[in-house]
Design an enzyme around this catalytic site. Structure first.
Site, short mmCIF file in Angstrom:
data_model
loop_
_atom_site.label_atom_id
_atom_site.label_comp_id
_atom_site.label_asym_id
_atom_site.label_seq_id
_atom_site.Cartn_x
_atom_site.Cartn_y
_atom_site.Cartn_z
N HIS A 184 0.80 -1.09 0.16
CA HIS A 184 0.13 0.12 -0.11
C HIS A 184 0.87 1.22 -0.09
CE1 HIS A 184 -4.00 -2.02 1.46
NE2 HIS A 184 -3.35 -2.63 0.51
N GLU A 212 1.18 3.75 2.12
CA GLU A 212 1.82 4.11 3.09
C GLU A 212 3.23 3.17 3.51
OE1 GLU A 212 -2.71 4.55 4.09
OE2 GLU A 212 -1.37 3.26 2.87
N GLU A 254 -20.56 3.21 -24.06
CA GLU A 254 -20.09 3.98 -25.36
C GLU A 254 -21.46 3.92 -26.55
OE1 GLU A 254 -16.39 3.98 -27.06
OE2 GLU A 254 -15.21 3.86 -25.38
#
Length: 351
Positions: free
Chosen positions: A53, A55, A292
Site C-alpha cells: 500500500h 503508506e 459508449e
C-alpha cells in the site's frame, strides 16, 4: 504545519494516486507523502491490488527512520485497519513512530469504515481529516460508489454534432463508416478512458453498424471486459468483439442464446435492464462501467437514472439530420477544448 502546507501535501498525494488509476481494482487509488520540517522525505502510491500500500512504500522510502517520529504522514484515504492481502497500514504507521497523520477522507467501505482513524487515535496519534475531502472522494469515486451505492460507477460517453446528432441515418442495407465527430487527440483520450475502467458496454446496433473492437489500442494498459446489450439476441458471431482476446459478455432476453467467443447472460423482461446489469457487475466485484452507446442504450441508462458521469464531445460540424443525441441534465464540472470538439463532463446530481 499550516493549512496551506496541508493543502499542498495533500495535492501531492492526489498526484501520486492518479498515477495508478485503472490498475488497483478492487482497491482504491492512494498516494502518501512523509513530511519532515516542511519537506517531503518519502512518498509512494499503491501500484496494484495485492502489492504494498501507499503508506508502506512511503515509509519504506525514508532514508533515516529516526526522522519518522518527528514527521507528518499525509494520505488521501484513511489507512486500512484490517488484514487482507497485506497487513493493516494503521498498525504500520503506529509502529513507525509517526505521531501526526493528515487524511483526505474517510474510507467508508465495510472493511475500514473509520476503524483506521480510531486505531490511530487510540495509539496517541494526532489525526486531522477532511483535507481536500471533495477531491479525495472524487479520485476514488468508483470505489465509494461501489461500496456506498452497491453498484458500479457508470460513465456515459458520446460525441455529437454541433446541431445535436450522434450519427448519420444508417441501416443494414445502407452501411456507411461511422461518423467521426472528433479528432485524433480525442480518440486517444477515449482509449485512455477504456484503460481506466473495468467494463465497456455498447448496444447491439453499435456492434452491427460499426463493428468496433472495444479494446485499447491507442494507449498502454489492459483491455476492459466487453459487454453488449442485445435484448433480442439477434447478433451474429462474426463481429470483431467475438474474435479478439479478452472477455465478451452479451446481456439478452433470449435465454437460449449461444455465441462463440462470448458468455451470454439472460435478462428478465419484467425488470429494468440497467439495474440488472449494474447488479450483475456489483456481484462480480466490478467498480466501473464505461458506456459508449448507441442512442438506445445511453437513453435507457439516463432515463432509469443509472449513471454517474457523462463525457460528451460537442463537435463543430453541422449534420442537419441523423440520429439525435440523448438529452441529459446534470452539473457541468469541466470543459476542455480540442481542435475538433469541446469535451464537457457532467455529473448526475441527486434529485
Amino acid at each position: 504545519m499550516g493549512a496551506d502546507e496541508d493543502l499542498k501535501f495533500m495535492k501531492r498525494c492526489l498526484e501520486l494516486a492518479d498515477k495508478a488509476l485503472g490498475f488497483t481494482f478492487p482497491n482504491p487509488v492512494v498516494g502518501c507523502v512523509i513530511v519532515y520540517n516542511g519537506a517531503i522525505i518519502g512518498e509512494g502510491y499503491h501500484l496494484k491490488a495485492g502489492g504494498p500500500h501507499a503508506e508502506v512504500i512511503a515509509i519504506g522510502s525514508v532514508a533515516s527512520r529516526e526522522l519518522l517520529k518527528s514527521s507528518v504522514l499525509y494520505v488521501n484515504l484513511e489507512p486500512c485497519s484490517h488484514f487482507g492481502k497485506t497487513p493493516p497500514c494503521a498498525d504500520l504507521v503506529i509502529n513507525s513512530g509517526i505521531r501526526k497523520v493528515v487524511i483526505g477522507t474517510k474510507d467508508t467501505s465495510g472493511n475500514v469504515g473509520g476503524n483506521g482513524i480510531l486505531k490511530l487515535k487510540k495509539a496517541g496519534c494526532d489525526v486531522i481529516t477532511g483535507i481536500l475531502e471533495d477531491e479525495c472522494r472524487w479520485i476514488n469515486r468508483r470505489f465509494f460508489t461501489f461500496h456506498e451505492k452497491k453498484r458500479p460507477y457508470i460513465i456515459l460517453k458520446w460525441a455529437q454534432s454541433a446541431d445535436g446528432f450522434i450519427d448519420f441515418i444508417r441501416d443494414d442495407r445502407n452501411i456507411q463508416k461511422p461518423a467521426w465527430i472528433t479528432g485524433e487527440a480525442e480518440r486517444v483520450l477515449v482509449h485512455k478512458w477504456r484503460c481506466d475502467e473495468q467494463v465497456i458496454l455498447a448496444g447491439a446496433r453499435t456492434i452491427k453498424m460499426d463493428n468496433p473492437r472495444l479494446n485499447v489500442r491507442e494507449w498502454t494498459g489492459d483491455d476492459p471486459v466487453r459487454a453488449i446489450l442485445s435484448g433480442s439476441g439477434k447478433i451474429g458471431p462474426n463481429y470483431s468483439v467475438f474474435k479478439i482476446p479478452g472477455t465478451t459478455l452479451v446481456f439478452t432476453y433470449d435465454e437460449a442464446l449461444k455465441i462463440n467467443g462470448a458468455t451470454t447472460i439472460a435478462l428478465d423482461k419484467k425488470q429494468i435492464s440497467s439495474k440488472q446489469i449494474a447488479d450483475y457487475f456489483f456481484k462480480e466485484g466490478i467498480q466501473s462501467i464505461l458506456i459508449e452507446g448507441g442512442y438506445k442504450v445511453l437513453e435507457h441508462f439516463i432515463s432509469t437514472g443509472f449513471w454517474d458521469e457523462a463525457r460528451i464531445f460537442y463537435g463543430r460540424d453541422i449534420y442537419e439530420n441523423g440520429v439525435q443525441a440523448p438529452e441529459i441534465a446534470g452539473k457541468i464540472i469541466s470543459n476542455e477544448v480540442f481542435s475538433k470538439s469541446t469535451l464537457k463532463v457532467i455529473v448526475n446530481e441527486p434529485g
